[in-house]
Write a protein that holds these residues in place. Structure first.
Motif, short mmCIF file in Angstrom:
data_model
loop_
_atom_site.label_atom_id
_atom_site.label_comp_id
_atom_site.label_asym_id
_atom_site.label_seq_id
_atom_site.Cartn_x
_atom_site.Cartn_y
_atom_site.Cartn_z
N LEU A 107 25.53 9.75 -29.58
CA LEU A 107 25.15 9.21 -30.88
C LEU A 107 25.36 7.70 -30.95
CD1 LEU A 107 26.56 11.95 -33.27
CD2 LEU A 107 24.20 11.60 -32.54
N ALA A 108 26.32 7.19 -30.22
CA ALA A 108 26.62 5.75 -30.23
C ALA A 108 25.82 4.97 -29.20
CB ALA A 108 28.12 5.55 -29.98
N ASP A 109 25.04 5.65 -28.38
CA ASP A 109 24.32 4.98 -27.30
C ASP A 109 22.90 4.61 -27.75
OD1 ASP A 109 23.09 4.14 -24.97
OD2 ASP A 109 23.79 5.85 -23.77
N PRO A 110 22.63 3.33 -27.94
CA PRO A 110 21.29 2.93 -28.40
C PRO A 110 20.20 3.17 -27.36
CG PRO A 110 22.61 0.99 -27.90
CD PRO A 110 23.52 2.18 -27.76
N LYS A 111 20.58 3.43 -26.11
CA LYS A 111 19.58 3.71 -25.08
C LYS A 111 19.02 5.13 -25.20
CE LYS A 111 22.60 2.22 -22.19
NZ LYS A 111 23.43 1.99 -21.04
N VAL A 112 19.72 6.00 -25.92
CA VAL A 112 19.24 7.37 -26.14
C VAL A 112 18.24 7.32 -27.28
CG1 VAL A 112 19.92 9.71 -26.81
CG2 VAL A 112 21.39 8.37 -25.30
N SER A 113 17.14 8.03 -27.13
CA SER A 113 16.09 7.99 -28.15
C SER A 113 16.61 8.44 -29.51
CB SER A 113 14.90 8.86 -27.74
OG SER A 113 15.23 10.23 -27.86
N LEU A 114 16.01 7.90 -30.54
CA LEU A 114 16.39 8.25 -31.90
C LEU A 114 16.21 9.74 -32.16
CD1 LEU A 114 17.33 7.43 -34.71
CD2 LEU A 114 14.94 6.85 -35.24
N SER A 115 15.15 10.32 -31.63
CA SER A 115 14.92 11.74 -31.87
C SER A 115 16.02 12.60 -31.26
CB SER A 115 13.54 12.17 -31.34
OG SER A 115 13.44 11.93 -29.96
N TRP A 116 16.50 12.24 -30.06
CA TRP A 116 17.63 12.98 -29.47
C TRP A 116 18.89 12.78 -30.28
CZ3 TRP A 116 17.73 17.10 -27.03
CH2 TRP A 116 16.85 17.41 -25.99
N MET A 124 27.42 10.58 -17.14
CA MET A 124 27.18 11.03 -18.50
C MET A 124 26.24 12.23 -18.48
SD MET A 124 25.78 8.71 -21.57
CE MET A 124 25.37 9.36 -23.14
N HIS A 125 26.51 13.17 -19.34
CA HIS A 125 25.65 14.35 -19.45
C HIS A 125 24.36 13.99 -20.17
CE1 HIS A 125 29.51 16.21 -18.59
NE2 HIS A 125 28.84 17.31 -18.28
N SER A 126 23.31 14.70 -19.87
CA SER A 126 22.03 14.42 -20.51
C SER A 126 22.07 14.86 -21.98
CB SER A 126 20.90 15.15 -19.79
OG SER A 126 20.94 16.53 -20.08
N PRO A 127 21.28 14.21 -22.82
CA PRO A 127 21.21 14.64 -24.22
C PRO A 127 20.80 16.12 -24.34
CG PRO A 127 20.24 12.48 -24.00
CD PRO A 127 20.53 12.98 -22.60
N ALA A 132 22.96 14.95 -33.74
CA ALA A 132 23.75 14.76 -34.96
C ALA A 132 23.64 15.98 -35.86
CB ALA A 132 23.29 13.52 -35.70
N GLU A 133 22.46 16.52 -35.99
CA GLU A 133 22.26 17.72 -36.83
C GLU A 133 23.00 18.92 -36.24
OE1 GLU A 133 21.18 20.27 -39.78
OE2 GLU A 133 20.96 18.09 -39.78
N ARG A 134 22.86 19.11 -34.95
CA ARG A 134 23.53 20.25 -34.31
C ARG A 134 25.05 20.10 -34.36
NH1 ARG A 134 20.84 23.38 -29.57
NH2 ARG A 134 19.60 24.06 -31.33
N LEU A 135 25.55 18.90 -34.18
CA LEU A 135 27.00 18.66 -34.26
C LEU A 135 27.49 18.93 -35.67
CD1 LEU A 135 29.60 17.73 -32.90
CD2 LEU A 135 28.93 15.37 -33.44
N SER A 136 26.73 18.51 -36.65
CA SER A 136 27.09 18.75 -38.04
C SER A 136 27.15 20.25 -38.33
CB SER A 136 26.08 18.08 -38.97
OG SER A 136 26.36 18.37 -40.30
N GLN A 137 26.17 20.99 -37.85
CA GLN A 137 26.16 22.45 -38.03
C GLN A 137 27.36 23.10 -37.34
OE1 GLN A 137 22.37 23.65 -36.48
NE2 GLN A 137 21.26 22.99 -38.31
#
Length: 68
Positions: A33-42, A1-4, A47-52
């Motif tokens: 986005l679906a991985d709960p192991k990734v920090s909420l801030s990441w 998996m690629h890093s956040p 999510a914001e960048r994907l939306s943009q």
């Protein structure tokens, strides 16, 4: 998996990528986005960048006469 961090950085330049690479990084972003192991801030930043990125893609396609 690629890093956040990598996915976050790549999402900023989706418009310069070929279609397949752009689709790959969008998919990777969804997985992060679906991985709960990734920090909420990441997850929030991605999510914001994907939306943009999606907004710019839709705007570009609509202006050129294509549909999103």
């Amino acid at each position: 998996m690629h890093s956040p961090q990598t996915v976050y950085n790549k999402l900023k330049s989706l418009e310069q990528m070929d279609i397949a690479s752009g689709a790959l990084y969008r998919q990777l972003a969804q997985e992060i986005l679906a991985d709960p192991k990734v920090s909420l801030s990441w997850r929030q930043a991605i999510a914001e960048r994907l939306s943009q990125a999606n907004w710019f893609l839709a705007k570009r396609n609509v202006e050129s006469g294509d549909s999103y």
